[in-house]
Design a protein around this motif. Structure first.
Motif, mmCIF file in Angstrom:
data_model
loop_
_atom_site.group_PDB
_atom_site.id
_atom_site.type_symbol
_atom_site.label_atom_id
_atom_site.label_comp_id
_atom_site.label_asym_id
_atom_site.label_seq_id
_atom_site.Cartn_x
_atom_site.Cartn_y
_atom_site.Cartn_z
ATOM 1 N N ARG A 207 44.541 96.579 5.495
ATOM 2 C CA ARG A 207 44.694 96.025 6.667
ATOM 3 C C ARG A 207 44.463 96.921 7.871
ATOM 4 N NH1 ARG A 207 49.653 95.007 7.543
ATOM 5 N NH2 ARG A 207 49.576 93.298 8.956
ATOM 6 N N TYR A 208 43.467 97.481 7.971
ATOM 7 C CA TYR A 208 43.109 98.518 9.134
ATOM 8 C C TYR A 208 41.959 97.899 10.041
ATOM 9 C CZ TYR A 208 42.109 103.049 11.413
ATOM 10 O OH TYR A 208 42.040 103.870 12.466
ATOM 11 N N PHE B 124 44.873 95.110 17.300
ATOM 12 C CA PHE B 124 44.687 93.887 16.216
ATOM 13 C C PHE B 124 45.780 94.125 15.152
ATOM 14 C CE2 PHE B 124 42.800 92.184 12.294
ATOM 15 C CZ PHE B 124 42.750 90.807 12.751
ATOM 16 N N ILE B 125 46.527 92.992 14.911
ATOM 17 C CA ILE B 125 47.434 92.941 13.887
ATOM 18 C C ILE B 125 47.002 91.964 12.902
ATOM 19 C CG2 ILE B 125 49.962 92.761 13.017
ATOM 20 C CD1 ILE B 125 50.788 94.120 15.566
ATOM 21 N N PRO B 126 46.724 92.441 11.738
ATOM 22 C CA PRO B 126 46.318 91.518 10.640
ATOM 23 C C PRO B 126 47.136 90.603 9.810
ATOM 24 C CG PRO B 126 45.406 93.751 10.014
ATOM 25 C CD PRO B 126 46.354 93.971 11.108
ATOM 26 N N PRO B 127 46.719 89.329 9.550
ATOM 27 C CA PRO B 127 47.797 88.900 8.788
ATOM 28 C C PRO B 127 48.209 89.631 7.374
ATOM 29 C CG PRO B 127 45.874 87.385 8.949
ATOM 30 C CD PRO B 127 45.375 88.854 9.666
ATOM 31 N N GLY B 128 49.584 89.246 6.952
ATOM 32 C CA GLY B 128 50.369 90.162 6.070
ATOM 33 C C GLY B 128 49.885 90.113 4.702
ATOM 34 N N ILE B 129 48.530 90.218 4.433
ATOM 35 C CA ILE B 129 47.854 90.029 3.157
ATOM 36 C C ILE B 129 48.370 91.029 2.251
ATOM 37 C CG2 ILE B 129 45.820 88.739 3.728
ATOM 38 C CD1 ILE B 129 44.491 91.778 3.378
#
Lengths: 452, 452
Positions: free
Chosen positions: B338-339, B327-332
């Protein structure tokens, strides 16, 4: 367990500022009105400064009470630690004991809020709604924004353009605290527009930024001007640094043989050094060294005379070491040290042999900074690194002479907003400048002819 | 005089780390070997970790002695202040008493060196010459660089690409301490090259950067891997935060009703919360809240099951809340949060109702950060701001209910290297993300079928 940090509690914070003037053989010469060569009247100065600060500026008293409301803000980060730099001593293989007063722990990251809080407070008390100022590296502009935010004042900062470009995140910090910021010279003032017209690519200078901030204050209602160094009251406010340090040295039963600070206008140096200078004036054997950049050698190569504090000749005339009010120093990375003049109290201390100036090349300063960062951990601002370079010189001398000297210096600010300069240094992309003697002589030829 | 900062001296630094495991009803499930589904042997783990740390990882003891050599480095900045946030209380008009443990005072600017120093030390003791690691926002990579520099180890950091671009000066800081850094995915590893080939524009993720760092450690002589969160020993090392805080609360005769921290892998949260969680496990009424970003809702929307710690499936299987290892989270902007997974000890604490997770939108976090910066002065990291947002919620609730709650949170790091994010927020250029449920479900569908 090593005891690195000598800590005072909040109740031990000094409650008075020290005024060096009564300890000098000769008080500094008065500010002169450039229109007539007479001493400036407080009434004329009051156009840009509040009376509370002007009284301190002129005060003959050795001690000035710090109001409770100011102390309450200062305890957000004060007293600051006096740190024994065991790891730096080890890295330099020196018998010297090295201490530093860590002023980088304030929210804006330097010693500057010591006076910013006081200045915002006195302006607020007199009903001022808005302050203007200049900033070099951005430490002062950040500090005044922080202080104005605390006391509910508006704030506008003119930042020397080369530093504005080198340190973009000072702008963000200033915005975060709710203030305005413009690169200087700007299109916001007559002084700025005139200089931009002549030289659109100028890196700017503190002298120009001061002109803009003063003009802005004069032209706007309920607005005053605030200066981060040079003036007596600013230096008084900083003495809390050295007064704390003296208490901390008592706790470890030590006392410095050598005191070091970097000098732009002179406020962080004075803050640490003046309380020790009183002992020196009373005959104690202390070596007090002010370090300045080779590229802007105000104390070592300037002329001690009356000059304007700013480029557009808006300030009173100040008797100080100067390179000429329109001298524009090379764009070195220690933006806070790029000032053509110096505090009159610093000039007086040099005249009375209470301190010695020393010029440092910026690559030597960066080298010392890396040594410090890789031993003590903290990354210093380029200005602070000029003090560290002198400490390194003295620590090596102590090793060579086999003397266990006690050295203290002012760690005036961290380098978190100067990392682009570190990038360039580590890439071998930072150069030194010779004394720009020709430019200095040209600028000195344009000195005002008053009060010489 | 307001007493804002509750200070311990160096002799009061805790000399043991706390291990939460003996206080849990059920110990966390073992790590599994993905090749056979059996518990991982310490020998296999020893390829990438030194035995000193593996012993701590598996330890059943409630207390672990901290070696003197580690304490001596920690006293560079520890004990850290516990600060009463009077100005924030006033800004929120709350009857709640708000305290924060200020972990931003370390040289790298966060809690991370608490474990970086310990990890570098144990590796050095076992003759390791080089460490590799990943970093999200850069706090961990900076901390390990700092620690490796201290103990004379080489260090290489793989930094999640979007954070590398958002925070360029973390790179400079890492270089200043003499370490190497690459944006991840990089061309330095098979894992990195494979991902770049599939998606050259990927923002990267912590899962990918872990794969690269582990591969690098496995492929190089005398090199081990170091992880900044998730694992038991990392969380143990951070408990020094909460152990200090408990001593500090004793000094002011207070005790928290609410404990708050932000959770990426969980180490800063655990550091403050675990010592209080022991009291909660023993029946004391404390509310313990872990805040996470809405855009990467591991604890609130993840599945509690076995999964890989990294994208390329190089780690053992870990039982934890997970959004799926690819899973690649949005670039917050809170890159440290973001893990896809979380520490097994955090998952255990959630299962045993010792804490409650709460998801926060990033604009709410930035809003809370500005409130904090304009009241308390210090500018928080975006990760820390997720904790502050929960504190603001709870302080307002206390006001509405008229209750004088005592709230403490972990001020895990400053935002000096995150100012570009503040710029964007102040310009109105930061958006929120809904729970990316579809992407989460897709990633969860690819979970390994072992150990379920």
């Amino acid at each position: 367990m090593l005891h690195r940090r000598i800590i005072l509690n909040e109740d031990q914070i000094p409650t008075k500022w020290l005024n060096l003037i009564p300890y000098l053989k000769k008080p500094p010469a008065p500010y002169l009105d450039p229109s007539n060569g007479e001493p400036m009247s407080p009434e004329k100065m009051a156009v840009i400064f509040p009376m509370g600060l002007l009284q301190q500026e002129m005060s003959p008293d050795p001690w000035i009470d710090i109001p409770e409301e100011i102390l309450e803000v200062l305890t957000t980060w004060r007293p600051t630690p006096l740190v024994r730099a065991y790891s730096l001593e080890q890295a330099l293989e020196t018998p010297a004991k090295i201490y530093y007063k860590n002023e980088s722990v304030s929210p804006p990251g330097s010693h500057k809020p010591n006076t910013a809080v006081a200045q915002a407070y006195y302006n607020m008390k007199e009903g001022v709604a808005r302050l203007t100022t200049e900033t070099g590296a951005g430490q002062w502009g950040s500090a005044l924004s922080y202080a104005c935010n605390h006391f509910g004042l508006e704030c506008r900062v003119y930042m020397v353009r080369i530093s504005y470009e080198q340190k973009p995140y000072r702008k963000s910090m200033i915005h975060t605290w709710g203030a305005e910021i413009f690169p200087s010279p700007s299109d916001q003032t007559n002084a700025g527009r005139a200089i931009l017209e002549k030289d659109p690519d100028t890196p700017g200078s503190l002298g120009i930024a001061i002109s803009e901030a003063v003009e802005d204050a004069v032209m706007h209602d309920n607005t005053k001007y605030s200066l981060g160094s040079v003036l007596n009251h600013v230096l008084h406010h900083q003495t809390i640094i050295g007064l704390e340090a003296k208490k901390q040295f008592e706790l470890v039963d030590d006392f410095p043989d050598i005191v070091v600070g970097c000098v732009g206008g002179g406020s962080n140096f004075a803050g640490l050094a003046f309380p020790f200078m009183v002992d020196k004036a009373n005959g104690r054997d202390i070596q007090i060294i002010g370090s300045e950049p080779y590229a802007c050698p105000t104390m070592t190569k300037g002329q001690l005379t009356y000059d304007f504090g700013d480029t557009a000749q808006m300030t009173p005339l100040i008797r100080m070491h100067t390179l000429g009010h329109d001298f524009i120093p090379p764009g070195i990375h220690a933006g806070g040290l790029r000032y053509h003049g110096v505090a009159p109290l610093i000039s007086a201390a040099i005249e009375e042999n209470l301190m010695e100036p020393r010029a440092i090349h910026q690559t030597e300063a960066f080298k010392a900074a890396i040594t410090f960062a890789r031993s003590e951990g903290i990354i210093p601002a380029p200005e602070t690194s000029h003090a560290i370079a002198v400490v390194v010189q003295e620590a090596i001398k102590a090793r060579e002479e086999g003397k266990e000297k006690t050295i203290v210096f002012n760690f005036s600010g961290h380098g978190h907003f100067d990392m682009a300069s570190y990038d360039r240094f580590l890439a071998g992309d930072i150069e030194d400048y010779e004394y720009p003697m020709e430019k200095i002589q040209e600028a000195l030829a344009r000195l005002p002819k008053i009060g010489v």
